[in-house]
Design a protein around this motif. Structure first.
Motif, PDB file in Angstrom:
ATOM      1  N   LEU A   1     -13.761  19.547 -29.807  1.00  0.00           N
ATOM      2  CA  LEU A   1     -13.856  18.415 -28.876  1.00  0.00           C
ATOM      3  C   LEU A   1     -13.472  17.144 -29.608  1.00  0.00           C
ATOM      4  CD1 LEU A   1     -17.299  19.627 -27.532  1.00  0.00           C
ATOM      5  CD2 LEU A   1     -15.093  19.869 -26.381  1.00  0.00           C
ATOM      6  N   SER A   2     -12.344  16.601 -29.255  1.00  0.00           N
ATOM      7  CA  SER A   2     -11.789  15.492 -30.020  1.00  0.00           C
ATOM      8  C   SER A   2     -12.659  14.237 -29.966  1.00  0.00           C
ATOM      9  CB  SER A   2     -10.395  15.155 -29.495  1.00  0.00           C
ATOM     10  OG  SER A   2      -9.915  14.008 -30.166  1.00  0.00           O
ATOM     11  N   LEU A   3     -12.778  13.569 -31.116  1.00  0.00           N
ATOM     12  CA  LEU A   3     -13.512  12.308 -31.155  1.00  0.00           C
ATOM     13  C   LEU A   3     -12.570  11.122 -30.945  1.00  0.00           C
ATOM     14  CD1 LEU A   3     -16.006  12.870 -34.138  1.00  0.00           C
ATOM     15  CD2 LEU A   3     -16.481  12.929 -31.692  1.00  0.00           C
ATOM     16  N   GLY A   4     -11.277  11.409 -30.952  1.00  0.00           N
ATOM     17  CA  GLY A   4     -10.321  10.328 -30.767  1.00  0.00           C
ATOM     18  C   GLY A   4     -10.219   9.415 -31.972  1.00  0.00           C
ATOM     19  N   VAL A   5     -10.672   9.860 -33.116  1.00  0.00           N
ATOM     20  CA  VAL A   5     -10.563   9.068 -34.354  1.00  0.00           C
ATOM     21  C   VAL A   5      -9.836   9.940 -35.370  1.00  0.00           C
ATOM     22  CG1 VAL A   5     -11.809   7.925 -36.219  1.00  0.00           C
ATOM     23  CG2 VAL A   5     -12.758   7.913 -33.895  1.00  0.00           C
ATOM     24  N   ASP A   6      -8.668   9.497 -35.836  1.00  0.00           N
ATOM     25  CA  ASP A   6      -7.829  10.337 -36.697  1.00  0.00           C
ATOM     26  C   ASP A   6      -7.738  11.704 -36.043  1.00  0.00           C
ATOM     27  OD1 ASP A   6      -9.330   8.760 -39.574  1.00  0.00           O
ATOM     28  OD2 ASP A   6      -7.513   8.238 -38.471  1.00  0.00           O
ATOM     29  N   GLY A   7      -8.000  12.751 -36.784  1.00  0.00           N
ATOM     30  CA  GLY A   7      -7.910  14.074 -36.164  1.00  0.00           C
ATOM     31  C   GLY A   7      -9.245  14.755 -36.058  1.00  0.00           C
ATOM     32  N   PHE A   8     -10.323  13.974 -36.164  1.00  0.00           N
ATOM     33  CA  PHE A   8     -11.648  14.595 -36.158  1.00  0.00           C
ATOM     34  C   PHE A   8     -12.033  15.113 -34.778  1.00  0.00           C
ATOM     35  CE2 PHE A   8     -13.078  13.807 -40.367  1.00  0.00           C
ATOM     36  CZ  PHE A   8     -12.491  12.612 -40.778  1.00  0.00           C
ATOM     37  N   ALA A   9     -12.648  16.264 -34.766  1.00  0.00           N
ATOM     38  CA  ALA A   9     -13.141  16.826 -33.510  1.00  0.00           C
ATOM     39  C   ALA A   9     -14.451  17.559 -33.785  1.00  0.00           C
ATOM     40  CB  ALA A   9     -12.116  17.783 -32.909  1.00  0.00           C
ATOM     41  N   LEU A  10     -15.314  17.530 -32.791  1.00  0.00           N
ATOM     42  CA  LEU A  10     -16.593  18.236 -32.924  1.00  0.00           C
ATOM     43  C   LEU A  10     -16.420  19.714 -32.618  1.00  0.00           C
ATOM     44  CD1 LEU A  10     -19.111  15.814 -31.152  1.00  0.00           C
ATOM     45  CD2 LEU A  10     -18.703  16.081 -33.593  1.00  0.00           C
ATOM     46  N   HIS A  11     -17.233  20.515 -33.260  1.00  0.00           N
ATOM     47  CA  HIS A  11     -17.280  21.943 -32.938  1.00  0.00           C
ATOM     48  C   HIS A  11     -17.472  22.110 -31.426  1.00  0.00           C
ATOM     49  CE1 HIS A  11     -18.863  26.020 -32.704  1.00  0.00           C
ATOM     50  NE2 HIS A  11     -18.367  26.227 -33.913  1.00  0.00           N
ATOM     51  N   PRO A  12     -16.811  23.111 -30.815  1.00  0.00           N
ATOM     52  CA  PRO A  12     -16.935  23.291 -29.364  1.00  0.00           C
ATOM     53  C   PRO A  12     -18.359  23.516 -28.880  1.00  0.00           C
ATOM     54  CG  PRO A  12     -15.795  25.170 -30.384  1.00  0.00           C
ATOM     55  CD  PRO A  12     -15.876  24.092 -31.417  1.00  0.00           C
TER      56      PRO A  12
ATOM     57  N   LEU B   1     -23.197  16.077 -27.776  1.00  0.00           N
ATOM     58  CA  LEU B   1     -22.886  15.095 -28.816  1.00  0.00           C
ATOM     59  C   LEU B   1     -21.523  14.460 -28.537  1.00  0.00           C
ATOM     60  CD1 LEU B   1     -24.215  16.673 -32.143  1.00  0.00           C
ATOM     61  CD2 LEU B   1     -25.134  14.757 -30.863  1.00  0.00           C
ATOM     62  N   HIS B   2     -20.602  15.277 -28.037  1.00  0.00           N
ATOM     63  CA  HIS B   2     -19.261  14.783 -27.731  1.00  0.00           C
ATOM     64  C   HIS B   2     -19.313  13.705 -26.640  1.00  0.00           C
ATOM     65  CE1 HIS B   2     -15.181  15.307 -25.710  1.00  0.00           C
ATOM     66  NE2 HIS B   2     -14.904  14.842 -26.908  1.00  0.00           N
ATOM     67  N   THR B   3     -20.004  14.018 -25.555  1.00  0.00           N
ATOM     68  CA  THR B   3     -20.144  13.046 -24.470  1.00  0.00           C
ATOM     69  C   THR B   3     -20.828  11.775 -24.976  1.00  0.00           C
ATOM     70  OG1 THR B   3     -20.479  14.912 -22.995  1.00  0.00           O
ATOM     71  CG2 THR B   3     -21.026  12.746 -22.125  1.00  0.00           C
ATOM     72  N   SER B   4     -21.857  11.975 -25.802  1.00  0.00           N
ATOM     73  CA  SER B   4     -22.599  10.826 -26.325  1.00  0.00           C
ATOM     74  C   SER B   4     -21.707   9.945 -27.180  1.00  0.00           C
ATOM     75  CB  SER B   4     -23.792  11.303 -27.162  1.00  0.00           C
ATOM     76  OG  SER B   4     -24.640  12.116 -26.397  1.00  0.00           O
ATOM     77  N   PHE B   5     -20.840  10.589 -27.952  1.00  0.00           N
ATOM     78  CA  PHE B   5     -19.931   9.797 -28.806  1.00  0.00           C
ATOM     79  C   PHE B   5     -19.079   8.883 -27.941  1.00  0.00           C
ATOM     80  CE2 PHE B   5     -17.911   9.051 -32.843  1.00  0.00           C
ATOM     81  CZ  PHE B   5     -16.611   8.689 -32.538  1.00  0.00           C
ATOM     82  N   HIS B   6     -18.482   9.463 -26.912  1.00  0.00           N
ATOM     83  CA  HIS B   6     -17.601   8.678 -26.074  1.00  0.00           C
ATOM     84  C   HIS B   6     -18.349   7.684 -25.200  1.00  0.00           C
ATOM     85  CE1 HIS B   6     -13.919  10.451 -27.466  1.00  0.00           C
ATOM     86  NE2 HIS B   6     -14.426  11.674 -27.320  1.00  0.00           N
TER      87      HIS B   6
END
Lengths: 398, 460
Positions: free
Chosen positions: A80-91, A96-101
């Motif tokens: 799940l992409s964080l939209g920062v460089d190429g970092f992504a969270l484990h599926p 956590l992904h929604t919270s990040f965004h």
């Protein structure tokens, strides 16, 4: 006392019985809407940070750990992409992904305590005691911080005994679900009576009743919960303790992260744990209700794991790891600190993610901005000898 | 009704009266205790119990086999799963070794007629804590207590000190196996260094105490003297694995100065000589006296008691039997205030003794210890289990004791009279209030749970 008794009625009953509970004074201070709440989640066993927050932009990633890398963002069951460089969270981490965004979660990667060896126990001790060696302090940094916060806090651990991070001169209690059958009301009442003239025992028993009420009913196998292997109930109990004003600072541990063999990638042993962690954190938010806006959660681990996979499709003990900051009080959506990269020359001892960031900087930033602990107390008392370690700025909303 | 003195003898000095024991002790309580020091024996043996060397060899084999199994599982996921299902070596696994040790130790504590000696064993074992936070120590902790502590509990402190510090369990737990003299043969070759843990804990915890007047320089010098002491592993070709041995190639050459005295390089004797001197220093006498008084008398023991114990230790040259006899003779130890709150282990053992238990069940034990929060050999740090009430008197701890008491009462309650139980275990200390409430319980079972939780039984 029936379990459907409301908290207010219960407090009334306790007051009427003349029992003084340890958190009654706190209720009058009302750690309510103006209060600040902190939940510390310790992942015991060394979480593989590179599998939780995957640096897809690193060219050496696949050649180093092909069997441990989840499918890329965009692929089926992909990260799940964080939209920062190429970092992504484990599926397995959609919450956590929604919270990040949504600006409620930040990641601090390549982070470690001052500990540079590879023993879980010693590493956890350093993570918890806030010193530079395992035997450096026999109290915990969180306990010392609680002696210096701006407001009053009550601390509790969801654990069989108070963990090192909460041990010390500040008062802290522990709660864990009962593996054996609960005592009957009749027995409890008679024992209270028996203790009428014994203040320490009477207080302890009264507090036990109150804590149990506050922690509430949690679903699940009590044994698994007590061992930190069933995550959502542990987080739910923590949420209940905060929601019912029994505690404003809660520490808890989740185990099973020591993935030496058959770690898996987008599915498998680690994926399953991450999924439980994510679900548990989502449940924590839900149960905290209005208090979420004033809550900071820190998810940390004693060290990371090797960059390269080992001979048994797993990873071994490393150094730099990933940590998470989460909560309504968090000024999130950021990848904090420095990223050292995976070039061979950038690795620590040629095998580990370099610890570019000191976890104490994360702790200090939260303690200063969320709980009002002064910089000088942080440097001299909470984390002795740590003056060169600066608090991370901008972690908490104003 | 058993006198206060009879109960103090069996409960505060001993581990809790078994049925009939308070009667025996009550005739002449101080003599009853002293007789245990001279006539008793603390040796613990059993068919399931291994020597430290055997246990360590099992551990090395176990570790090797596990590594092979994991490799096979990874290379061959399907066949691998079946291989995992193939039994791990069971009798040699650390878990099975320590389970056997805990069972034997608990049973011994419950049945012994010399429970004052047994309390002393536990006290000194806690003083020289080795904890299973280190995985090899899981296999060795029980053997450590049997080999290094039990033989010396009424003997010479120096003998116990030397045995404890050079035991493989301690060498592993406090990392001396990884300590290499920087100028030793191996140190120079591999650029490896000193580990100060053992030296520091010996000074801080085992002998002088934290205010004993040593400094960081002394720690380093002592650590250097200790280099060379190690535990043989399968990789050592010249020595059978699992024993402490002295490896000259790791020993830091040269004389050492500790607390102002210089010790020539006599190889393994260098550290042993330092240990002997430490054992005889007045700070050590004070430190040990303080700890003993805190365990037996009160969380804040009276100065007079500490001083008398320290003097006894100094004058006898560190004779632990004489020290224990002095303890028995201290008026301060016979105070009728029940100041000491029982630790979870003490509570459990005293309950089982009071109920006249003759057997222990391994799984029940493990669950009880886990739930009550004091599994043997799992102390959180080298400082061992705390002695102060506040460490144990927390809300959750009390609730867990109540649940355990309830479970025990459910198993044995109907066949016991709670008031009689209190009579045998607590005697003259029992209050009218407690007796009345216990007698008015809704069932014998509930009465027994209340008796176990009574303030008079929770303290000693």
């Amino acid at each position: 006392m029936s379990k459907t008794t409301s908290r207010r009625q219960f407090v009334g009953m306790m007051a009427g019985a003349g029992a003084v509970t340890w958190f009654a004074p706190n209720l009058s201070l009302a750690a309510g809407p103006e209060g600040r709440y902190l939940v510390l989640v310790i992942l015991r066993g060394a979480l593989d940070g590179l599998a939780a927050v995957v640096p897809y932009h690193e060219s050496r990633l696949m050649s180093l750990r092909e069997n441990l890398v989840p499918a890329a963002p965009g692929d089926e069951n992909g990260a799940l992409s964080l939209g920062v460089d190429g970092f992504a969270l484990h599926p397995g981490l959609p919450f956590l992904h929604t919270s990040f965004h949504a600006g409620e979660m930040s990641v601090l990667h390549a982070a470690a305590s001052p500990y540079r060896e590879r023993s879980h126990f010693d590493g956890q001790d350093v993570l918890e005691n806030g010193a530079t060696t395992a035997l450096g302090e026999d109290s915990g940094w969180l306990n010392r911080a609680l002696q210096k916060t701006a407001g009053a806090h009550e601390a509790a651990a969801v654990a069989p005994t108070v963990p090192l991070v909460l041990r010390g001169d500040a008062h802290a209690v522990s709660w864990a679900p009962s593996v054996l059958p609960e005592p009957s009301d009749s027995t409890m009442d008679r024992l209270m009576n028996l203790y009428a003239e014994d203040e320490p025992l009477r207080t302890a028993l009264g507090d036990a009743k109150a804590l149990s009420m506050a922690a509430g009913e949690v679903e699940g196998d009590a044994r698994a919960i007590v061992r930190g292997r069933s995550f959502p109930p542990v987080l739910e109990a923590a949420a209940n303790l905060v929601a019912s004003d029994a505690a404003s600072v809660v520490a808890l541990s989740l185990s099973g992260w020591d993935t030496h063999d058959n770690q898996g990638s987008d599915s498998g042993a680690l994926a399953q744990r991450l999924g439980q962690l994510d679900a548990g954190l989502a449940l924590l938010k839900q149960k905290l209700g209005a208090k979420w806006q004033h809550t900071t959660v820190m998810v940390v681990t004693e060290f990371g794991r090797t960059v390269a996979e080992n001979g048994t499709r797993g990873s071994d003990h490393g150094t730099g790891g990933a940590s998470f900051l989460l909560g309504g009080a968090v000024h999130g959506g950021k990848l904090l600190g420095d990223w050292p990269g995976l070039a061979q020359s950038a690795l620590h001892e040629g095998r580990d993610l370099y610890p570019a960031n000191d976890l104490r900087g994360l702790f200090k930033g939260v303690l200063r901005d969320h709980l009002g602990v002064s910089r000088s107390d942080l440097d001299g008392f909470v984390f002795p000898g740590s003056r060169p370690v600066a608090p991370l700025d901008g972690l908490i909303r104003a | 009704m058993h006198s206060h003195e009879a109960i103090i003898a069996t409960n505060r000095f001993g581990l809790g009266a078994r049925p009939g024991e308070a009667g025996e002790a009550g005739v002449a309580p101080r003599d009853w205790l002293k007789a245990q020091l001279t006539a008793g024996d603390s040796t613990l043996t059993g068919s399931g119990l291994k020597t430290s060397q055997e246990a360590l060899q099992d551990f090395y084999r176990f570790r090797e086999l596990r590594q092979k199994q994991k490799k096979a599982a990874a290379e061959n996921p399907e066949a691998g799963e079946r291989a995992e299902g193939d039994k791990r070596p069971d009798s040699g696994s650390p878990r099975s070794i320590i389970a056997a040790e805990i069972e034997a130790r608990t049973k011994f504590a419950i049945l012994t007629k010399h429970s004052f000696r047994e309390r002393l064993v536990r006290f000194w074992s806690n003083h020289f804590t080795v904890s299973t936070s280190d995985v090899a120590v899981v296999s060795l902790a029980g053997a450590f207590e049997r080999e290094a502590i039990r033989p010396h509990v009424t003997g010479s402190f120096f003998d116990m000190l030397l045995a404890a510090e050079t035991h493989p369990a301690m060498m592993l737990y406090l990392d001396n196996v990884r300590s290499i003299g920087p100028n030793s043969r191996i140190g120079r070759r591999r650029d490896l260094g000193l580990n100060e843990n053992l030296a520091r804990e010996i000074l801080e915890l085992h002998t002088l105490g934290v205010n004993g007047g040593y400094n960081q320089g002394d720690v380093v010098e002592f650590a250097k003297a200790l280099t060379g002491w190690s535990v043989s592993s399968p990789r050592d070709r010249k020595v059978p694995p699992g024993k402490t041995h002295f490896d000259e190639r790791r020993h830091e050459p040269g004389s050492r100065t500790v607390l102002g005295k210089t010790y020539t390089d006599s190889g393994p004797q260098q550290a042993a000589t330092i240990l002997r001197d430490l054992a005889l220093m007045p700070q050590t006498a004070n430190h040990l006296a303080q700890r003993l008084a805190r365990h037996f008398i009160a969380d804040q023991p009276p100065r007079t008691a500490v001083d008398k114990l320290a003097r006894s230790f100094r004058e006898s040259g560190g004779d632990l039997g004489a020290l224990a006899a002095t303890l028995v003779d201290l008026d301060e130890a016979w105070s009728r205030d029940q100041t000491k709150f029982k630790s979870p282990d003490e509570f459990q053992v005293s309950a089982m003794r009071g109920l006249g238990a003759t057997r222990v069940e391994r799984r029940a034990l493990r669950s009880a210890y886990g739930s009550l929060g004091q599994s043997p050999f799992t102390a959180p740090s080298p400082a061992g289990w705390p002695d102060e009430a506040e460490a144990w008197l927390g809300p959750d701890a009390i609730k867990k004791r109540l649940e355990w008491s309830q479970a025990v009462a459910a198993r044995m309650g109907e066949s016991r009279d709670p008031a009689a139980f209190l009579g045998e275990t607590v005697g003259a200390f029992v209050s009218e209030r407690t007796l009345k409430l216990v007698r008015r319980a809704e069932s014998r079972e509930q009465g027994m749970a209340l008796a176990l939780m009574a303030p008079e039984f929770q303290r000693r």
